[in-house]
Design a protein around this motif. Structure first.
Motif, PDB file in Angstrom:
ATOM      1  N   GLU A  34       0.792  -1.225   0.000  1.00 51.49           N
ATOM      2  CA  GLU A  34       0.000   0.000   0.000  1.00 51.49           C
ATOM      3  C   GLU A  34       0.825   1.277   0.000  1.00 51.49           C
ATOM      4  O   GLU A  34       0.351   2.344   0.396  1.00 51.49           O
ATOM      5  CB  GLU A  34      -1.033  -0.007   1.127  1.00 51.49           C
ATOM      6  N   ALA A  35       2.080   1.181  -0.446  1.00 58.57           N
ATOM      7  CA  ALA A  35       2.830   2.404  -0.740  1.00 58.57           C
ATOM      8  C   ALA A  35       2.193   3.016  -1.983  1.00 58.57           C
ATOM      9  O   ALA A  35       1.574   2.316  -2.791  1.00 58.57           O
ATOM     10  CB  ALA A  35       4.295   2.076  -1.005  1.00 58.57           C
ATOM     11  N   LYS A  36       2.337   4.313  -2.134  1.00 60.05           N
ATOM     12  CA  LYS A  36       1.773   5.010  -3.297  1.00 60.05           C
ATOM     13  C   LYS A  36       2.913   5.401  -4.246  1.00 60.05           C
ATOM     14  O   LYS A  36       4.000   5.792  -3.802  1.00 60.05           O
ATOM     15  CB  LYS A  36       1.022   6.273  -2.853  1.00 60.05           C
ATOM     16  N   PRO A  37       2.673   5.317  -5.541  1.00 60.68           N
ATOM     17  CA  PRO A  37       3.727   5.662  -6.498  1.00 60.68           C
ATOM     18  C   PRO A  37       4.194   7.108  -6.347  1.00 60.68           C
ATOM     19  O   PRO A  37       3.388   8.012  -6.153  1.00 60.68           O
ATOM     20  CB  PRO A  37       3.056   5.468  -7.860  1.00 60.68           C
ATOM     21  N   HIS A  38       5.486   7.315  -6.430  1.00 59.07           N
ATOM     22  CA  HIS A  38       6.089   8.643  -6.513  1.00 59.07           C
ATOM     23  C   HIS A  38       6.735   8.775  -7.884  1.00 59.07           C
ATOM     24  O   HIS A  38       6.464   9.709  -8.606  1.00 59.07           O
ATOM     25  CB  HIS A  38       7.112   8.849  -5.396  1.00 59.07           C
ATOM     26  N   GLU A  39       7.594   7.808  -8.235  1.00 60.82           N
ATOM     27  CA  GLU A  39       8.202   7.747  -9.564  1.00 60.82           C
ATOM     28  C   GLU A  39       8.270   6.279  -9.972  1.00 60.82           C
ATOM     29  O   GLU A  39       8.908   5.477  -9.287  1.00 60.82           O
ATOM     30  CB  GLU A  39       9.606   8.351  -9.549  1.00 60.82           C
ATOM     31  N   ALA A  40       7.607   5.944 -11.064  1.00 58.44           N
ATOM     32  CA  ALA A  40       7.633   4.571 -11.565  1.00 58.44           C
ATOM     33  C   ALA A  40       9.050   4.206 -11.978  1.00 58.44           C
ATOM     34  O   ALA A  40       9.876   5.088 -12.251  1.00 58.44           O
ATOM     35  CB  ALA A  40       6.681   4.447 -12.757  1.00 58.44           C
ATOM     36  N   PRO A  41       9.375   2.908 -12.019  1.00 62.17           N
ATOM     37  CA  PRO A  41      10.712   2.507 -12.453  1.00 62.17           C
ATOM     38  C   PRO A  41      11.071   3.144 -13.792  1.00 62.17           C
ATOM     39  O   PRO A  41      10.307   3.074 -14.754  1.00 62.17           O
ATOM     40  CB  PRO A  41      10.600   0.987 -12.559  1.00 62.17           C
ATOM     41  N   THR A  42      12.230   3.820 -13.796  1.00 60.75           N
ATOM     42  CA  THR A  42      12.669   4.606 -14.948  1.00 60.75           C
ATOM     43  C   THR A  42      14.133   4.316 -15.244  1.00 60.75           C
ATOM     44  O   THR A  42      14.961   4.327 -14.333  1.00 60.75           O
ATOM     45  CB  THR A  42      12.513   6.118 -14.639  1.00 60.75           C
ATOM     46  N   ASN A  43      14.437   4.082 -16.502  1.00 59.18           N
ATOM     47  CA  ASN A  43      15.825   3.913 -16.913  1.00 59.18           C
ATOM     48  C   ASN A  43      16.463   5.287 -16.973  1.00 59.18           C
ATOM     49  O   ASN A  43      15.932   6.204 -17.607  1.00 59.18           O
ATOM     50  CB  ASN A  43      15.900   3.225 -18.277  1.00 59.18           C
TER      51      ASN A  43
ATOM     52  N   SER B 292      10.630   5.347  -6.957  1.00 60.82           N
ATOM     53  CA  SER B 292      10.368   5.772  -5.592  1.00 60.82           C
ATOM     54  C   SER B 292       8.878   5.688  -5.299  1.00 60.82           C
ATOM     55  O   SER B 292       8.044   5.748  -6.208  1.00 60.82           O
ATOM     56  CB  SER B 292      10.905   7.187  -5.334  1.00 60.82           C
ATOM     57  N   VAL B 293       8.588   5.531  -4.006  1.00 64.43           N
ATOM     58  CA  VAL B 293       7.208   5.440  -3.533  1.00 64.43           C
ATOM     59  C   VAL B 293       7.049   6.303  -2.292  1.00 64.43           C
ATOM     60  O   VAL B 293       8.031   6.653  -1.637  1.00 64.43           O
ATOM     61  CB  VAL B 293       6.816   3.978  -3.196  1.00 64.43           C
ATOM     62  N   TYR B 294       5.787   6.614  -1.975  1.00 62.55           N
ATOM     63  CA  TYR B 294       5.455   7.243  -0.701  1.00 62.55           C
ATOM     64  C   TYR B 294       5.067   6.134   0.272  1.00 62.55           C
ATOM     65  O   TYR B 294       4.226   5.291  -0.051  1.00 62.55           O
ATOM     66  CB  TYR B 294       4.253   8.174  -0.834  1.00 62.55           C
TER      67      TYR B 294
ATOM     68  N   ILE C 199       9.298   9.598   1.246  1.00 63.35           N
ATOM     69  CA  ILE C 199       9.659   9.052  -0.055  1.00 63.35           C
ATOM     70  C   ILE C 199      10.777   8.036   0.130  1.00 63.35           C
ATOM     71  O   ILE C 199      11.824   8.341   0.698  1.00 63.35           O
ATOM     72  CB  ILE C 199      10.090  10.156  -1.023  1.00 63.35           C
ATOM     73  N   ILE C 200      10.528   6.825  -0.349  1.00 58.63           N
ATOM     74  CA  ILE C 200      11.527   5.761  -0.332  1.00 58.63           C
ATOM     75  C   ILE C 200      12.002   5.559  -1.763  1.00 58.63           C
ATOM     76  O   ILE C 200      11.214   5.212  -2.636  1.00 58.63           O
ATOM     77  CB  ILE C 200      10.944   4.439   0.190  1.00 58.63           C
ATOM     78  N   GLY C 201      13.289   5.773  -2.005  1.00 65.09           N
ATOM     79  CA  GLY C 201      13.857   5.544  -3.319  1.00 65.09           C
ATOM     80  C   GLY C 201      14.498   4.173  -3.391  1.00 65.09           C
ATOM     81  O   GLY C 201      15.062   3.688  -2.407  1.00 65.09           O
ATOM     82  N   ILE C 202      14.405   3.544  -4.553  1.00 63.73           N
ATOM     83  CA  ILE C 202      15.106   2.286  -4.808  1.00 63.73           C
ATOM     84  C   ILE C 202      15.884   2.441  -6.107  1.00 63.73           C
ATOM     85  O   ILE C 202      15.488   3.203  -6.996  1.00 63.73           O
ATOM     86  CB  ILE C 202      14.156   1.071  -4.861  1.00 63.73           C
ATOM     87  N   ILE C 203      17.014   1.737  -6.189  1.00 63.68           N
ATOM     88  CA  ILE C 203      17.884   1.872  -7.349  1.00 63.68           C
ATOM     89  C   ILE C 203      18.478   0.518  -7.719  1.00 63.68           C
ATOM     90  O   ILE C 203      18.868  -0.262  -6.851  1.00 63.68           O
ATOM     91  CB  ILE C 203      19.004   2.902  -7.083  1.00 63.68           C
TER      92      ILE C 203
END
Length: 120
Positions: A80-89, A98-100, A106-110
């Protein structure tokens, strides 16, 4: 500078956040007190700090490394995190997303296959 050591997320409900982050990062906290909850994420600190009126903003992003960004992103959305930035190249094989969390942090993943930890 020695590199990232700690990322702290401010939350209004520490118990709910502890449960959510335990599921999100698939680990239990190593430090659990009413004033702070700490998780060890592969040698890096993820901290939860209780604060009722935490000021939120998108001026700071921390990115947590993942092996499969699409799977990690879907896992967080399923919690139930909400989208912040969809996976992007963002060049080559490098991808970010990233998600809220439920407290609007904001949690970023890389995914960065070229990143290697260096000895301190």
């Amino acid at each position: 500078m020695l590199g990232l050591r700690t990322t702290i997320y401010k939350v209004s409900d520490l118990e709910a956040a502890k449960l959510w982050y335990s599921k999100a990062f698939q680990t239990e906290p190593y430090f659990d007190e009413p004033f702070y909850v700490g998780f060890n994420i592969k040698g890096y600190e993820l901290g939860l700090l209780p604060e009722e009126d935490a000021e939120k903003g998108a001026s700071v992003l921390s990115y947590w490394g993942v092996d499969d960004i699409l799977k990690a992103y879907e896992h967080l959305i399923n919690l139930e995190a909400k989208p912040h930035e969809a996976p992007t190249n963002v060049g080559g094989e490098l991808m970010v997303a990233s998600v809220y969390d439920p407290w609007q942090n904001i949690i970023g993943i890389i995914f960065n296959p070229d990143f290697k930890l260096q000895n301190e």
